[in-house]
Design a protein around this motif. Structure first.
Motif, PDB file in Angstrom:
ATOM      1  N   LYS A 138       0.834  -1.197   0.000  1.00  0.00           N
ATOM      2  CA  LYS A 138       0.000   0.000   0.000  1.00  0.00           C
ATOM      3  C   LYS A 138       0.874   1.254   0.000  1.00  0.00           C
ATOM      4  O   LYS A 138       1.840   1.337   0.763  1.00  0.00           O
ATOM      5  CB  LYS A 138      -0.917   0.011   1.224  1.00  0.00           C
ATOM      6  CG  LYS A 138      -1.928  -1.139   1.247  1.00  0.00           C
ATOM      7  CD  LYS A 138      -2.826  -1.046   2.484  1.00  0.00           C
ATOM      8  CE  LYS A 138      -3.850  -2.163   2.482  1.00  0.00           C
ATOM      9  NZ  LYS A 138      -4.750  -2.073   3.663  1.00  0.00           N
ATOM     10  N   SER A 169      -4.311   8.909  -7.639  1.00  0.00           N
ATOM     11  CA  SER A 169      -4.960   8.051  -6.651  1.00  0.00           C
ATOM     12  C   SER A 169      -5.834   6.962  -7.270  1.00  0.00           C
ATOM     13  O   SER A 169      -5.955   5.860  -6.723  1.00  0.00           O
ATOM     14  CB  SER A 169      -5.792   8.892  -5.676  1.00  0.00           C
ATOM     15  OG  SER A 169      -6.781   9.623  -6.383  1.00  0.00           O
ATOM     16  N   THR A 170      -6.452   7.238  -8.420  1.00  0.00           N
ATOM     17  CA  THR A 170      -7.329   6.236  -9.024  1.00  0.00           C
ATOM     18  C   THR A 170      -6.544   5.086  -9.653  1.00  0.00           C
ATOM     19  O   THR A 170      -7.085   3.991  -9.826  1.00  0.00           O
ATOM     20  CB  THR A 170      -8.235   6.880 -10.088  1.00  0.00           C
ATOM     21  OG1 THR A 170      -7.413   7.540 -11.073  1.00  0.00           O
ATOM     22  CG2 THR A 170      -9.179   7.898  -9.458  1.00  0.00           C
ATOM     23  N   PRO A 183      -2.960   1.541  -5.731  1.00  0.00           N
ATOM     24  CA  PRO A 183      -3.721   0.804  -4.711  1.00  0.00           C
ATOM     25  C   PRO A 183      -4.178   1.743  -3.595  1.00  0.00           C
ATOM     26  O   PRO A 183      -3.689   2.868  -3.462  1.00  0.00           O
ATOM     27  CB  PRO A 183      -2.692  -0.217  -4.183  1.00  0.00           C
ATOM     28  CG  PRO A 183      -1.643  -0.312  -5.229  1.00  0.00           C
ATOM     29  CD  PRO A 183      -1.585   1.036  -5.891  1.00  0.00           C
ATOM     30  N   GLU A 184      -5.100   1.267  -2.813  1.00  0.00           N
ATOM     31  CA  GLU A 184      -5.584   2.056  -1.671  1.00  0.00           C
ATOM     32  C   GLU A 184      -4.419   2.403  -0.742  1.00  0.00           C
ATOM     33  O   GLU A 184      -3.554   1.566  -0.468  1.00  0.00           O
ATOM     34  CB  GLU A 184      -6.640   1.266  -0.907  1.00  0.00           C
ATOM     35  CG  GLU A 184      -7.239   2.009   0.272  1.00  0.00           C
ATOM     36  CD  GLU A 184      -8.284   1.192   0.998  1.00  0.00           C
ATOM     37  OE1 GLU A 184      -8.808   1.672   2.023  1.00  0.00           O
ATOM     38  OE2 GLU A 184      -8.575   0.069   0.539  1.00  0.00           O
TER      39      GLU A 184
END
Length: 239
Positions: free
Chosen positions: A155, A179-180, A183-184
């Motif tokens: 992450k 961000s899209t 990964p989170e």
């Protein structure tokens, strides 16, 4: 030019020849940019231009140049291989530039994530990445800022992100733009709480100083109350 110029003021519609001119200029840019910074030589582009009707010669050469520019897709594999040889495990992300300048070729944006066992390794990893990504804009063309971000347990850690142009800069804003595709993000509750508390205290400090310079009213009190609430919330998160 077709849309920007106010043709209606002279009682005319935009001439269709403008669209043709834009297409020709875009094709010409593709060919010249590939000749300046790409891998195709003049012979291959000339052969493509001569492979059909002369009216479409420039378009054929430009299409070949654009396909060659898609070599940016090979960049992740090359960078991963080079980084692996340097002892760094990276994930590379690319995406096209929607509004490239004429000097950008291939027109692609780049983000690099580095998997770390612990964040104390990040400064060393950044230094190595800067060496691997060294870029001379005078030779292959300009390049958008590259996002560098550490990964922990797969992450990305947003607050440690940096962006590389010719030098390093804080990269949280660029991280948000990616961000899209990433990964989170890794949770950072204590850091978020500390930043929130600092911002609340900063706001209260400004309001306190302002009160020594002028009379305050309900607007200022409401802002102070919100800052106090944010500070208390940050304290609860940290506790």
């Amino acid at each position: 030019m077709r849309d920007e110029e106010r043709w209606h003021l002279i009682g005319q519609d935009p001439p269709d020849v403008l669209d043709h001119l834009v297409r020709n200029l875009a094709d010409l840019h593709a060919v010249l940019a590939e000749l300046a910074g790409g891998t195709l030589g003049p012979k291959k582009l000339t052969a493509a231009a001569r492979s059909g009707p002369s009216a479409q010669a420039l378009t054929r050469a430009a299409d070949l140049a654009r396909r060659a520019a898609a070599r940016a897709d090979a960049l992740p594999l090359k960078l991963q291989s080079t980084a692996r040889a340097a002892g760094i495990r990276v994930s590379v992300y690319t995406r096209p530039v929607s509004d490239p300048d004429s000097t950008e070729w291939p027109a692609a944006k780049l983000a690099v994530g580095v998997e770390l066992a612990e964040l104390t390794q990040w400064p060393t990893a950044v230094e190595q990445l800067c060496s691997l990504l060294k870029h001379d804009p005078g030779s292959p063309g300009s390049r958008r800022a590259v996002l560098l971000v550490p990964f922990v347990d797969g992450k990305p850690v947003r607050l440690m992100a940096q962006q590389l142009q010719t030098t390093l800069w804080p990269g949280t804003g660029l991280f948000d733009a990616w961000s899209t595709e990433l990964p989170e993000g890794h949770p950072t509750p204590l850091t978020d709480a500390a930043i929130g508390a600092h911002e609340a205290l900063q706001c209260l400090s400004v309001l306190a100083h302002l009160a020594t310079l002028r009379d305050t009213d309900a607007r200022h009190q409401n802002t102070a109350d919100e800052a106090v609430a944010h500070f208390q919330q940050a304290g609860r998160q940290a506790g």
